[in-house]
Design a protein around this motif. Structure first.
Motif, short mmCIF file in Angstrom:
data_model
loop_
_atom_site.label_atom_id
_atom_site.label_comp_id
_atom_site.label_asym_id
_atom_site.label_seq_id
_atom_site.Cartn_x
_atom_site.Cartn_y
_atom_site.Cartn_z
N GLN A 88 0.85 -1.19 0.00
CA GLN A 88 0.00 0.00 0.00
C GLN A 88 0.89 1.24 0.00
O GLN A 88 1.75 1.38 0.86
CB GLN A 88 -0.92 0.00 1.22
N LYS A 89 0.65 2.13 -0.98
CA LYS A 89 1.52 3.29 -1.16
C LYS A 89 0.84 4.58 -0.74
O LYS A 89 -0.38 4.71 -0.87
CB LYS A 89 1.96 3.42 -2.62
N SER A 90 1.68 5.53 -0.30
CA SER A 90 1.23 6.89 0.01
C SER A 90 2.26 7.86 -0.53
O SER A 90 3.46 7.67 -0.35
CB SER A 90 1.13 7.10 1.53
N GLU A 91 1.77 8.89 -1.23
CA GLU A 91 2.66 9.94 -1.71
C GLU A 91 3.09 10.81 -0.54
O GLU A 91 2.30 11.06 0.37
CB GLU A 91 1.95 10.81 -2.75
N LEU A 92 4.33 11.27 -0.57
CA LEU A 92 4.84 12.19 0.44
C LEU A 92 4.91 13.58 -0.15
O LEU A 92 5.37 13.75 -1.29
CB LEU A 92 6.24 11.74 0.90
N GLU A 93 4.46 14.55 0.60
CA GLU A 93 4.57 15.95 0.17
C GLU A 93 5.65 16.60 1.03
O GLU A 93 5.62 16.47 2.26
CB GLU A 93 3.25 16.68 0.36
#
Length: 144
Positions: A88-93
């Protein structure tokens, strides 16, 4: 007050398991991840960083060698994502923080206690056409 952030990062570096950096020719990419509740409350407030037992904090700094006797802080385009072990992926800002002679890129993210995360950060130093892939794994624990 701004030097407080630098001091905080220097002090926290002592808690790190080992120096966390990757070298790409003349560039060094330093990274540090921790639970945001470990940050000094004044520093977190100054830079609008949420302090929580379930929020991770990632700090990236890019240094360039060969400009002076010591490596110097260097601007860069930073993009990244994190994933858990089941993919499961999450973009980092990332938020850019400029101090007198220091430059940091910070990001916060939610995490589950004692989970291992894979980080894939793309770093494109200013003035360079190359993008460097910084990959590392880190386990996060709920803070106090």
């Amino acid at each position: 007050m701004r030097t407080l952030l630098l001091l905080c990062f220097v002090l926290l570096t002592g808690f790190a398991q080992a120096e966390q950096k990757q070298v790409f020719g003349d560039y060094e990419v330093h990274y540090m991840g921790l639970t945001s509740s470990e940050l000094d409350a004044k520093v977190a407030r100054l830079y609008d960083i949420p302090r929580s037992r379930n929020v991770g904090f990632l700090n990236i700094a890019v240094l360039k060698k060969g400009v002076s006797d010591m490596p110097v802080a260097w601007d860069a385009k930073i993009e990244g994502e994190m994933s858990n072990l089941i993919g499961q992926k999450s973009e980092l800002e990332f938020k850019r923080i400029q101090e007198t002679s220091a430059l940091y890129f910070i990001s916060t993210f939610d995490f589950y206690d004692q989970n291992m995360y894979r980080f894939h950060i793309k770093v494109t130093p200013e003035g360079s056409k190359r993008t460097f892939d910084v990959k590392f794994n880190q386990k996060f624990y709920r803070g106090e």
